[in-house]
Motif scaffolding. Structure first.
Motif, PDB file in Angstrom:
ATOM      1  N   PRO A 107       0.800  -1.230   0.000  1.00 16.41           N
ATOM      2  CA  PRO A 107       0.000   0.000   0.000  1.00 16.41           C
ATOM      3  C   PRO A 107       0.832   1.279   0.000  1.00 16.41           C
ATOM      4  CG  PRO A 107      -0.882  -1.569   1.568  1.00 16.41           C
ATOM      5  CD  PRO A 107       0.418  -2.137   1.089  1.00 16.41           C
ATOM      6  N   GLY A 108       2.071   1.199   0.434  1.00 16.34           N
ATOM      7  CA  GLY A 108       2.907   2.385   0.490  1.00 16.34           C
ATOM      8  C   GLY A 108       3.630   2.700  -0.803  1.00 16.34           C
ATOM      9  N   THR A 109       3.425   1.889  -1.858  1.00 15.92           N
ATOM     10  CA  THR A 109       4.170   2.124  -3.097  1.00 15.92           C
ATOM     11  C   THR A 109       3.283   2.407  -4.297  1.00 15.92           C
ATOM     12  OG1 THR A 109       4.203  -0.228  -3.663  1.00 15.92           O
ATOM     13  CG2 THR A 109       6.041   0.603  -2.349  1.00 15.92           C
ATOM     14  N   VAL A 110       1.976   2.432  -4.111  1.00 13.41           N
ATOM     15  CA  VAL A 110       1.076   2.661  -5.238  1.00 13.41           C
ATOM     16  C   VAL A 110       0.323   3.964  -5.044  1.00 13.41           C
ATOM     17  CG1 VAL A 110      -0.844   1.755  -6.571  1.00 13.41           C
ATOM     18  CG2 VAL A 110       0.811   0.192  -5.589  1.00 13.41           C
ATOM     19  N   GLU A 111       0.466   4.846  -5.993  1.00 12.45           N
ATOM     20  CA  GLU A 111      -0.240   6.116  -5.911  1.00 12.45           C
ATOM     21  C   GLU A 111      -1.669   5.951  -6.396  1.00 12.45           C
ATOM     22  OE1 GLU A 111       1.979   8.830  -8.236  1.00 12.45           O
ATOM     23  OE2 GLU A 111       3.762   8.745  -6.971  1.00 12.45           O
ATOM     24  N   HIS A 112      -2.552   6.780  -5.876  1.00 13.99           N
ATOM     25  CA  HIS A 112      -3.955   6.718  -6.277  1.00 13.99           C
ATOM     26  C   HIS A 112      -4.070   6.893  -7.789  1.00 13.99           C
ATOM     27  CE1 HIS A 112      -8.260   7.101  -5.951  1.00 13.99           C
ATOM     28  NE2 HIS A 112      -8.222   8.192  -6.678  1.00 13.99           N
ATOM     29  N   GLY A 113      -4.841   6.013  -8.407  1.00 15.76           N
ATOM     30  CA  GLY A 113      -5.065   6.118  -9.838  1.00 15.76           C
ATOM     31  C   GLY A 113      -4.257   5.130 -10.651  1.00 15.76           C
ATOM     32  N   ARG A 114      -3.171   4.574 -10.114  1.00 12.71           N
ATOM     33  CA  ARG A 114      -2.339   3.660 -10.893  1.00 12.71           C
ATOM     34  C   ARG A 114      -2.979   2.291 -11.073  1.00 12.71           C
ATOM     35  NH1 ARG A 114       3.756   3.468  -9.098  1.00 12.71           N
ATOM     36  NH2 ARG A 114       3.805   2.052 -10.878  1.00 12.71           N
ATOM     37  N   PHE A 115      -3.973   1.952 -10.271  1.00  8.48           N
ATOM     38  CA  PHE A 115      -4.601   0.645 -10.407  1.00  8.48           C
ATOM     39  C   PHE A 115      -5.275   0.488 -11.761  1.00  8.48           C
ATOM     40  CE2 PHE A 115      -4.453   1.037  -5.702  1.00  8.48           C
ATOM     41  CZ  PHE A 115      -3.660  -0.064  -5.461  1.00  8.48           C
ATOM     42  N   ASP A 116      -5.793   1.575 -12.311  1.00 13.69           N
ATOM     43  CA  ASP A 116      -6.353   1.510 -13.658  1.00 13.69           C
ATOM     44  C   ASP A 116      -5.308   1.003 -14.647  1.00 13.69           C
ATOM     45  OD1 ASP A 116      -8.835   2.458 -12.930  1.00 13.69           O
ATOM     46  OD2 ASP A 116      -8.336   4.546 -13.292  1.00 13.69           O
ATOM     47  N   GLY A 117      -4.082   1.483 -14.473  1.00 15.34           N
ATOM     48  CA  GLY A 117      -3.006   1.085 -15.376  1.00 15.34           C
ATOM     49  C   GLY A 117      -2.655  -0.379 -15.245  1.00 15.34           C
ATOM     50  N   TYR A 118      -2.612  -0.894 -14.016  1.00 10.68           N
ATOM     51  CA  TYR A 118      -2.309  -2.313 -13.824  1.00 10.68           C
ATOM     52  C   TYR A 118      -3.404  -3.187 -14.422  1.00 10.68           C
ATOM     53  CZ  TYR A 118       1.541  -1.092 -10.723  1.00 10.68           C
ATOM     54  OH  TYR A 118       2.708  -0.594 -10.225  1.00 10.68           O
ATOM     55  N   ARG A 119      -4.637  -2.752 -14.282  1.00  8.66           N
ATOM     56  CA  ARG A 119      -5.743  -3.531 -14.849  1.00  8.66           C
ATOM     57  C   ARG A 119      -5.642  -3.549 -16.379  1.00  8.66           C
ATOM     58  NH1 ARG A 119     -11.557  -2.560 -15.073  1.00  8.66           N
ATOM     59  NH2 ARG A 119     -12.564  -4.581 -14.985  1.00  8.66           N
ATOM     60  N   ALA A 120      -5.335  -2.387 -16.955  1.00  9.67           N
ATOM     61  CA  ALA A 120      -5.174  -2.328 -18.411  1.00  9.67           C
ATOM     62  C   ALA A 120      -3.980  -3.163 -18.875  1.00  9.67           C
ATOM     63  CB  ALA A 120      -4.999  -0.874 -18.853  1.00  9.67           C
ATOM     64  N   ALA A 121      -2.967  -3.304 -18.019  1.00  7.93           N
ATOM     65  CA  ALA A 121      -1.773  -4.086 -18.367  1.00  7.93           C
ATOM     66  C   ALA A 121      -2.052  -5.582 -18.412  1.00  7.93           C
ATOM     67  CB  ALA A 121      -0.659  -3.801 -17.369  1.00  7.93           C
ATOM     68  N   GLY A 122      -3.142  -6.014 -17.786  1.00  6.69           N
ATOM     69  CA  GLY A 122      -3.481  -7.427 -17.789  1.00  6.69           C
ATOM     70  C   GLY A 122      -3.556  -8.066 -16.419  1.00  6.69           C
ATOM     71  N   ILE A 123      -3.261  -7.306 -15.360  1.00  7.89           N
ATOM     72  CA  ILE A 123      -3.396  -7.839 -14.006  1.00  7.89           C
ATOM     73  C   ILE A 123      -4.883  -8.002 -13.689  1.00  7.89           C
ATOM     74  CG2 ILE A 123      -2.945  -7.418 -11.553  1.00  7.89           C
ATOM     75  CD1 ILE A 123      -0.431  -7.948 -13.221  1.00  7.89           C
ATOM     76  N   ASN A 124      -5.275  -9.171 -13.182  1.00  7.74           N
ATOM     77  CA  ASN A 124      -6.679  -9.371 -12.808  1.00  7.74           C
ATOM     78  C   ASN A 124      -6.864  -9.784 -11.351  1.00  7.74           C
ATOM     79  OD1 ASN A 124      -6.009 -12.158 -12.872  1.00  7.74           O
ATOM     80  ND2 ASN A 124      -6.684 -12.333 -15.006  1.00  7.74           N
ATOM     81  N   ARG A 125      -5.756  -9.804 -10.598  1.00  5.50           N
ATOM     82  CA  ARG A 125      -5.832 -10.109  -9.173  1.00  5.50           C
ATOM     83  C   ARG A 125      -4.740  -9.329  -8.456  1.00  5.50           C
ATOM     84  NH1 ARG A 125      -3.769 -13.907  -5.372  1.00  5.50           N
ATOM     85  NH2 ARG A 125      -5.358 -14.629  -3.875  1.00  5.50           N
ATOM     86  N   LEU A 126      -5.085  -8.740  -7.320  1.00  2.00           N
ATOM     87  CA  LEU A 126      -4.117  -7.999  -6.519  1.00  2.00           C
ATOM     88  C   LEU A 126      -3.975  -8.658  -5.154  1.00  2.00           C
ATOM     89  CD1 LEU A 126      -5.185  -4.284  -7.172  1.00  2.00           C
ATOM     90  CD2 LEU A 126      -3.172  -5.445  -8.111  1.00  2.00           C
ATOM     91  N   SER A 127      -2.747  -8.648  -4.639  1.00  2.36           N
ATOM     92  CA  SER A 127      -2.496  -9.152  -3.293  1.00  2.36           C
ATOM     93  C   SER A 127      -1.791  -8.067  -2.498  1.00  2.36           C
ATOM     94  CB  SER A 127      -1.630 -10.419  -3.346  1.00  2.36           C
ATOM     95  OG  SER A 127      -1.417 -10.934  -2.048  1.00  2.36           O
TER      96      SER A 127
END
Length: 387
Positions: A107-127
């Motif tokens: 949680p300390g390394t991801v800025e708000h809004g970057r999750f959209d980018g990971y989802r577009a990159a192909g990530i479909n699960r976060l831990s």
């Protein structure tokens, strides 16, 4: 017996983190300047290509069922870098249509809004490596985020459209009480993730905590935390399916299930381990890569990238298999042992009989499943199968 090729997964190790936590024994390295992110992606793809070439026959026609970016802190890598790796990997190996692709994130390394980018990159699960929602405990654990930041990060991921989300929680933390441990579970449940990993803090060799142990709850207190935590999770609809894994229906972790069923996986990245069944030779092979990131970067596409590469001795296969399979609460069919190891059932007849005499295994002759007592003494149960 005929060794059969099990499902195939891909583990990708990202070795850097902002700073090393005092309990961590993984191959992770605190930041000292800017890591060579793009060069590391190039190295990963070269490593994968070399493994694909080495194992061409054993990999033929087998799709990747899951990808797991572990670390370290993979979320230090920008979405564009993750996308470039996945695009390159798909050109080398077929991915299953429902391939689970997990990114570990702090949680300390991801800025708000970057999750959209990971989802577009192909990530479909976060831990999410949350560990606790108590700021004092986070400070003791050396974490770089606060409880409020953890909650914000999870909600931001949900707002970005992520449904399949795991939260890692530890219990039996330094100076933790039962009430404090259960408060962590309640706050995790309130965020409505699909999966929660709830595991005990242990002092691993060669860590700062091992060198200077903090005051930890005793074994009875830790057991109370585990049992009460299990009850809270069950009441909230999280079914326990492995020693430390709880999921809502339909959201068990495909990647970890493959490990626990003694499936195959390619391991790429600094220090990554892999395991591959070679049905033609009737052997199970383990391979691992050189540990230090800078050394790995220099040799990733060559034979020098290997830290080790050898068949698992046949007399060690029973313990290797049981170390994974007996963690599953529902157990595994007895027939899976032969299919995944190539050994006859006779190879485990004596330890099976001993385990059943002690009440550590259920009596079902067609299934390998630890009893409630066996789960409590799981290390001793697995020890019966050592060579």
């Amino acid at each position: 017996m005929l060794l059969r090729a099990p499902p195939l997964a891909l583990y990708v190790h990202m070795p850097w983190c902002v700073k090393k936590c005092p309990y961590c024994d993984f191959n992770s390295h605190g930041l000292r300047g800017e890591p060579p992110y793009e060069a590391y992606i190039d190295a990963l793809l070269a490593d994968l290509a070399a493994d694909r070439s080495d194992f061409a026959a054993a990999l033929h026609g087998r799709p990747i069922v899951s990808v797991f970016f572990g670390g370290g802190t993979p979320s230090l890598f920008a979405p564009a870098a993750i996308a470039r790796f996945l695009e390159g990997a798909r050109r080398q190996l077929p991915f299953a249509g429902d391939c689970e692709i997990t990114l570990e994130t702090n949680p300390g390394t991801v800025e708000h809004g970057r999750f959209d980018g990971y989802r577009a990159a192909g990530i479909n699960r976060l831990s999410f490596g949350i560990q606790s929602f108590d700021d004092d405990k986070l400070r003791r654990l050396g974490r770089i985020h606060s409880a409020a930041e953890a909650e914000t990060a999870v909600k931001s991921a949900q707002d970005a459209g992520f449904v399949d989300i795991n939260l890692d929680l530890m219990y039996a933390l330094p100076a933790q009480t039962l009430a404090g441990a259960l408060a962590d579970v309640e706050r995790a449940i309130a965020l409505a993730p699909t999966h929660i990993s709830h595991y005990q803090l242990t002092l691993e060799p060669n860590t700062a905590f091992a060198a200077r142990p903090p005051p930890l709850p005793d074994e009875d207190a830790a057991w109370d935390m585990q049992e009460h935590g299990q009850a809270l999770l069950a009441a909230a609809g999280y079914a326990q399916y492995e020693v430390s894994a709880y999921a809502r229906p339909g959201f068990r972790c495909t990647h970890n299930l493959n490990y626990w069923h003694f499936g195959d996986y390619l391991g790429i990245g600094a220090g990554a381990h892999g395991k591959l069944s070679d049905a033609a030779r009737g052997a199970v092979r383990r391979r691992w890569k050189v540990r230090h990131p800078w050394a790995y970067l220099e040799v990733a596409g060559t034979g020098a990238r290997l830290g080790g590469d050898a068949d698992v001795p046949r007399d060690e296969l029973p313990s290797e298999y049981m170390l994974n399979a007996l963690r599953l609460l529902e157990g595994v069919p007895l027939t899976e042992f032969s299919a995944r190891t190539g050994l006859a059932d006779a190879a485990i007849a004596a330890p099976l009989a001993a385990a059943r005499r002690r009440g550590w295994l259920e009596s079902d002759p067609g299934r390998l499943r630890a009893s409630a007592l066996g789960q409590r003494f799981l290390n001793d149960l697995i020890g019966l199968f050592l060579a």
